[in-house]
Design an enzyme around this catalytic site. Structure first.
Site, short mmCIF file in Angstrom:
data_model
loop_
_atom_site.label_atom_id
_atom_site.label_comp_id
_atom_site.label_asym_id
_atom_site.label_seq_id
_atom_site.Cartn_x
_atom_site.Cartn_y
_atom_site.Cartn_z
N HIS A 9 0.88 -1.18 0.00
CA HIS A 9 0.00 0.00 0.00
C HIS A 9 0.91 1.23 0.00
O HIS A 9 1.28 1.75 1.05
CB HIS A 9 -0.90 -0.01 1.23
N ASP A 27 -1.49 -0.75 -4.12
CA ASP A 27 -2.10 0.51 -4.56
C ASP A 27 -1.07 1.61 -4.29
O ASP A 27 -0.12 1.42 -3.54
CB ASP A 27 -3.48 0.80 -3.93
C1 XIL Z 1 -9.39 -3.44 3.83
C2 XIL Z 1 -10.63 -3.53 2.94
O1 XIL Z 1 -10.27 -3.20 1.62
C3 XIL Z 1 -11.67 -2.57 3.45
O2 XIL Z 1 -12.88 -2.73 2.72
C4 XIL Z 1 -11.94 -2.82 4.93
O3 XIL Z 1 -12.83 -1.85 5.42
C5 XIL Z 1 -10.66 -2.76 5.72
O4 XIL Z 1 -9.72 -3.67 5.18
N1 XIL Z 1 -4.55 -4.73 4.72
C6 XIL Z 1 -5.25 -5.88 4.49
C7 XIL Z 1 -6.61 -5.82 3.90
O5 XIL Z 1 -4.70 -6.97 4.67
O6 XIL Z 1 -7.44 -6.84 4.39
C8 XIL Z 1 -7.25 -4.48 4.15
O7 XIL Z 1 -8.48 -4.44 3.43
C9 XIL Z 1 -6.33 -3.35 3.74
C10 XIL Z 1 -5.06 -3.39 4.54
#
Ligand code: XIL
Length: 481
Positions: free
Chosen positions: A255, A285
């Site tokens: 992320h 992302d």
């Molecule tokens: C996020 C989802 O995309 C959202 O819809 C939810 O509200 C929160 O979680 N790390 C992870 C994912 O491993 O499961 C998370 O996904 C984003 C961060």
């Protein structure tokens, strides 16, 4: 069937347990017994002949996959499912396999949401990454309320039940998600409190026993570059391997924030691969401040390309998954106020510069053509939001882009969490939060083809001032401008 199709079919036919063999660079390997050189030449011809190869096809030609996160609510949106099912060959359910959904109360299992994602993936020949079995977040409240001496049994049962339900259907499981604090200590969650660091080995062993074919991963964020947190993960997996604990891979969530993709990404993945593990980019992302400038979108393209290149350069990197199909369904605006535009597709599901950059990194011979204009929907909405710290105004111009006169309309949209309408103009709004219907007033219900009308509202917000990402007019989806 062409060789390309047959190779594609073979890659997809045994999703859960095949060993990905590389067709990368000058590595000499065989793909299902056919020499790489022969395959590469044949593939090249096929790719050149094909109109526009999809990201999935391009990734497969590199012996890798291209994945996307997908949530159940999107399965009814054809624009989204069309992209997900064609451009990607791996899917990770966004929330549907998490503990609070799957076992909301002790011993009560709800596999419906996860099953819907599995069904979509199977219908589109996509592999599936199970996400996730053990995590401190989105955890059912009953687990944290248990006496600590009951947590191990609850965890092993949860892992066993869920991994058994999906046995043979998944390529991989994120068995433990986000076990580390930023300082490299194991997170002091209920599992750690109950079992110490041994909870990780216990979860991995239970997952292996339930589904021997699934690749078992630990997954975390901020471990993409070499540093304190990734060093801690490295030490942990070294010790798990030394103890004979079943572990197959490490997932790097990725992320990223624009401008902050670590330069050591490839070297870091390589050192994990050198332990004999698979590695994967699991939740890519690359967020930026909104509104997105074209310079930032260009930089984002470079950064996506660099991430894909880093994966391709590490032979044990099995693939790249982005978190969200497009900016319209990405979690970023909801989680990081003021940020967004983090995926390969924009708010209208048109490919962004990063899409072309990824296609080129995967070996496309030319940048994909500019996106076709969005299909002429019956309506178009231009939503101008002006926000301050606790409030916002939204002015939405609706245009009838169809060929017949609209006599009376209702505009539907979902307000992001925390937004509450306090007053409106030129339409009647109900309710004031969540899924809102805005109905015409007596003087603006008739819209001839090409005609527009502007409506608006004032709202309070609690940090997320983003505009809705989907508008419907009398039930039909509008183009957003
Ligand atoms: C996020 C989802 O995309 C959202 O819809 C939810 O509200 C929160 O979680 N790390 C992870 C994912 O491993 O499961 C998370 O996904 C984003 C961060």
């Amino acid at each position: 069937m062409t060789l390309y199709d047959s190779l594609r079919g073979r890659f997809r036919s045994s999703p859960s347990n095949h060993t990905v063999r590389r067709v990368r660079g000058s590595r000499r390997a065989t793909v299902f017994g056919v020499s790489v050189t022969a395959v590469a030449i044949a593939l090249c011809g096929e790719l050149l002949a094909a109109d526009t190869p999809t990201l999935a096809q391009l990734a497969e030609a590199n012996g890798a996959y291209m994945g996307t996160e997908l949530t159940q609510n999107l399965l009814s949106q054809p624009t989204v499912t069309n992209i997900a099912g064609t451009q990607f060959d791996m899917v990770t359910p966004g929330n549907e396999m998490k503990w609070d959904t799957v076992e909301p109360s002790r011993g009560t299992f709800n596999f419906g949401p996860g099953d819907s994602i599995v069904a979509f993936a199977q219908a589109h020949n996509m592999r599936i990454r199970g996400h996730n079995l053990v995590w401190h977040s989105q955890l059912a409240g009953w687990v944290t309320a248990l006496p600590l001496n009951q947590v191990q049994a609850a965890m092993v049962n949860h892992v066993t039940m869920e991994a058994t339900h999906y046995k043979g259907k998944l390529y991989a499981w994120d068995v433990v998600n986000e076990p580390f604090e930023e300082n490299g200590a194991l997170r002091n969650d209920v599992f750690f409190q109950a079992m110490g660091s041994g909870y990780i080995a216990a979860a991995l062993r239970a997952a292996r026993a339930a589904d021997p074919a699934a690749k078992l991963y630990l997954n975390d964020f901020n471990i993409e570059g070499i540093g304190t947190k990734s060093n801690a993960m490295f030490t942990l997996v070294q010790s798990l391997i030394a103890q004979g604990v079943p572990i197959d891979g490490v997932g790097f969530e990725s992320h990223f924030i624009l401008g902050q993709v670590p330069s050591t990404l490839q070297a870091n993945m390589q050192r994990f691969a050198n332990l004999g593990l698979d590695v994967a980019i699991t939740e890519l992302d690359d967020r930026m401040q909104l509104p997105a400038s074209s310079a930032n979108l260009t930089q984002q393209a470079t950064e996506f390309r660099n991430v894909v290149n880093a994966c391709l350069a590490v032979s044990r990197c099995v693939g790249v998954t982005q978190w969200g199909v497009g900016d319209a369904d990405s979690w970023i605006p909801g989680a990081f106020s003021g940020f967004g535009a983090a995926t390969l597709y924009d708010g209208n599901y048109q490919p962004k510069p990063a899409f072309s950059a990824v296609a080129l990194a995967l070996g496309a011979t030319s940048a994909p053509p500019p996106p076709p204009p969005p299909p002429a929907g019956p309506c178009q909405v231009n939503d101008v939001v002006n926000a301050w710290n606790t409030g916002l105004t939204a002015n939405m111009t609706l245009t009838n882009t169809g060929t017949t006169t609209i006599n009376g309309w209702t505009l539907g949209f979902a307000l992001p969490g925390g937004q509450v309408i306090t007053s409106g103009w030129n339409a009647a709004y109900s309710p004031t939060n969540g899924q809102v219907a805005a109905a015409n007033l007596s003087y603006n219900g008739v819209l001839a083809p090409g005609a527009s009308t502007t409506i608006g509202f004032q709202a309070t917000h609690t940090g997320n001032a983003a505009a809705p990402t989907l508008f419907t007019l009398n039930g039909a989806t509008c183009t957003i401008r």
